[in-house]
Write a protein that holds these residues in place. Sequence first.
Motif, mmCIF file in Angstrom:
data_model
loop_
_atom_site.group_PDB
_atom_site.id
_atom_site.type_symbol
_atom_site.label_atom_id
_atom_site.label_comp_id
_atom_site.label_asym_id
_atom_site.label_seq_id
_atom_site.Cartn_x
_atom_site.Cartn_y
_atom_site.Cartn_z
ATOM 1 N N LEU A 153 23.256 -20.439 50.658
ATOM 2 C CA LEU A 153 22.613 -21.684 50.230
ATOM 3 C C LEU A 153 23.330 -22.878 50.841
ATOM 4 C CD1 LEU A 153 20.576 -23.202 48.402
ATOM 5 C CD2 LEU A 153 22.379 -23.250 46.658
ATOM 6 N N ALA A 154 22.566 -23.733 51.476
ATOM 7 C CA ALA A 154 23.108 -24.978 52.029
ATOM 8 C C ALA A 154 22.475 -26.149 51.282
ATOM 9 C CB ALA A 154 22.808 -25.072 53.515
ATOM 10 N N VAL A 155 23.309 -26.985 50.701
ATOM 11 C CA VAL A 155 22.827 -28.186 50.030
ATOM 12 C C VAL A 155 22.995 -29.349 51.004
ATOM 13 C CG1 VAL A 155 23.063 -29.723 48.052
ATOM 14 C CG2 VAL A 155 23.457 -27.266 47.781
ATOM 15 N N GLN A 156 21.888 -29.990 51.318
ATOM 16 C CA GLN A 156 21.883 -31.059 52.319
ATOM 17 C C GLN A 156 22.000 -32.429 51.648
ATOM 18 O OE1 GLN A 156 21.942 -30.132 55.381
ATOM 19 N NE2 GLN A 156 21.249 -28.013 55.201
ATOM 20 N N PRO A 157 22.822 -33.316 52.221
ATOM 21 C CA PRO A 157 22.954 -34.661 51.623
ATOM 22 C C PRO A 157 21.692 -35.492 51.829
ATOM 23 C CG PRO A 157 24.247 -34.491 53.634
ATOM 24 C CD PRO A 157 23.708 -33.119 53.366
ATOM 25 N N ASP A 179 19.519 -29.971 39.876
ATOM 26 C CA ASP A 179 20.377 -31.092 40.303
ATOM 27 C C ASP A 179 21.440 -30.607 41.290
ATOM 28 O OD1 ASP A 179 22.747 -33.334 38.675
ATOM 29 O OD2 ASP A 179 21.474 -33.642 40.441
ATOM 30 N N SER A 180 21.015 -29.988 42.366
ATOM 31 C CA SER A 180 21.931 -29.376 43.336
ATOM 32 C C SER A 180 22.967 -30.378 43.829
ATOM 33 C CB SER A 180 21.143 -28.833 44.531
ATOM 34 O OG SER A 180 20.270 -27.809 44.120
ATOM 35 N N GLN A 181 24.187 -29.891 43.966
ATOM 36 C CA GLN A 181 25.290 -30.711 44.446
ATOM 37 C C GLN A 181 25.857 -30.114 45.734
ATOM 38 O OE1 GLN A 181 28.028 -30.902 41.151
ATOM 39 N NE2 GLN A 181 26.532 -31.874 39.812
ATOM 40 N N LEU A 182 26.516 -30.969 46.510
ATOM 41 C CA LEU A 182 27.067 -30.498 47.783
ATOM 42 C C LEU A 182 28.034 -29.323 47.564
ATOM 43 C CD1 LEU A 182 27.704 -33.901 49.595
ATOM 44 C CD2 LEU A 182 25.792 -32.328 49.898
ATOM 45 N N GLY A 183 28.736 -29.355 46.452
ATOM 46 C CA GLY A 183 29.676 -28.282 46.145
ATOM 47 C C GLY A 183 29.015 -26.955 45.802
ATOM 48 N N ASP A 184 27.702 -26.962 45.675
ATOM 49 C CA ASP A 184 26.988 -25.702 45.424
ATOM 50 C C ASP A 184 26.777 -24.914 46.709
ATOM 51 O OD1 ASP A 184 24.805 -27.303 42.977
ATOM 52 O OD2 ASP A 184 26.779 -26.359 42.725
ATOM 53 N N THR A 185 27.058 -25.520 47.850
ATOM 54 C CA THR A 185 26.936 -24.811 49.119
ATOM 55 C C THR A 185 27.861 -23.605 49.126
ATOM 56 O OG1 THR A 185 26.267 -26.742 50.403
ATOM 57 C CG2 THR A 185 27.353 -24.965 51.607
ATOM 58 N N ALA A 186 27.261 -22.424 49.276
ATOM 59 C CA ALA A 186 28.036 -21.183 49.194
ATOM 60 C C ALA A 186 27.109 -20.008 49.451
ATOM 61 C CB ALA A 186 28.680 -21.022 47.805
ATOM 62 N N VAL A 231 18.441 -26.757 50.412
ATOM 63 C CA VAL A 231 17.893 -27.647 49.382
ATOM 64 C C VAL A 231 18.516 -29.020 49.536
ATOM 65 C CG1 VAL A 231 19.650 -27.000 47.674
ATOM 66 C CG2 VAL A 231 17.425 -27.856 46.901
ATOM 67 N N GLN A 232 17.776 -30.040 49.201
ATOM 68 C CA GLN A 232 18.309 -31.391 49.231
ATOM 69 C C GLN A 232 19.134 -31.633 47.970
ATOM 70 O OE1 GLN A 232 17.345 -32.035 52.734
ATOM 71 N NE2 GLN A 232 17.853 -33.950 51.715
ATOM 72 N N GLU A 233 20.154 -32.416 48.146
ATOM 73 C CA GLU A 233 20.997 -32.811 47.014
ATOM 74 C C GLU A 233 20.113 -33.379 45.900
ATOM 75 O OE1 GLU A 233 23.922 -35.585 48.305
ATOM 76 O OE2 GLU A 233 25.248 -35.208 46.614
ATOM 77 N N ALA A 234 20.427 -32.987 44.662
ATOM 78 C CA ALA A 234 19.734 -33.422 43.441
ATOM 79 C C ALA A 234 18.425 -32.674 43.179
ATOM 80 C CB ALA A 234 19.470 -34.915 43.416
ATOM 81 N N GLU A 235 17.982 -31.865 44.138
ATOM 82 C CA GLU A 235 16.765 -31.090 43.928
ATOM 83 C C GLU A 235 17.093 -29.763 43.241
ATOM 84 O OE1 GLU A 235 14.606 -34.006 44.968
ATOM 85 O OE2 GLU A 235 13.499 -32.114 44.859
ATOM 86 N N THR A 236 16.031 -29.023 42.918
ATOM 87 C CA THR A 236 16.164 -27.724 42.254
ATOM 88 C C THR A 236 15.829 -26.614 43.238
ATOM 89 O OG1 THR A 236 15.661 -28.619 40.071
ATOM 90 C CG2 THR A 236 15.249 -26.265 40.391
ATOM 91 N N VAL A 237 16.561 -25.528 43.155
ATOM 92 C CA VAL A 237 16.321 -24.389 44.039
ATOM 93 C C VAL A 237 16.395 -23.099 43.227
ATOM 94 C CG1 VAL A 237 18.758 -24.154 44.685
ATOM 95 C CG2 VAL A 237 16.977 -23.314 46.233
#
Lengths: 114, 116
Positions: A110-114, A81-88, A13-19
Amino acid sequence: AQTVTQSQPEMSVQEAETVTLSCTYDTSENNYYLFWYKQPPSRQMILVIRQEAYKQQNATENRFSVNFQKAAKSFSLKISDSQLGDTAMYFCAARGGATNKLIFGTGTLLAVQP
Amino acid sequence: EADIYQTPRYLVIGTGKKITLECSQTMGHDKMYWYQQDPGMELHLIHYSYGVNSTEKGDLSSESTVSRIRTEHFPLTLESARPSHTSQYLCASSEYIGDRKSTEAFFGQGTRLTVV
């Protein structure tokens, strides 16, 4: 016996998007609990959100919310509002019955992309 | 921060050695669990305990054994380590309050075991 199924091995998911991460479960118990856990690269498991099966209202914790469909035995996690720290790695889990065994799904990376 | 501790964090040991992985919690929880986590990250329940002197095998067969002599302590032992035992081992605990109320499970930081 309880089973938990996560059908999405990986998501991005892109940063700030919803997943939304999917989870289905099966149990013969009337009284059970559902959880989403997060395991960051540091590897310590952390609780994200929990839902008691007898409660109809969907649980919410800040940017994290669930869509609990009891009849369909579905328990999805929405991250807003996905954040980079949500990568896990995210694990769905279920617990119920007299022994209270906690059973996990296979996880969604889940990978949150900048 | 959860008060559940696992030692050691990392262990490299030779085949045939006896090892004990320690897990302790200071929360007074009655339920404790051991999970084995694959390199692919899947978690398998190998042992659980719902109180002192009560232990059960989990869903994944394991050659390890556990004991629960005290509420706070739930060690896991391998009598003779083999390379197939190489894995991450996670300990957890939880409290059943009763009447539809239960706490979530709290996890330790894990022990990464490598058997050479």
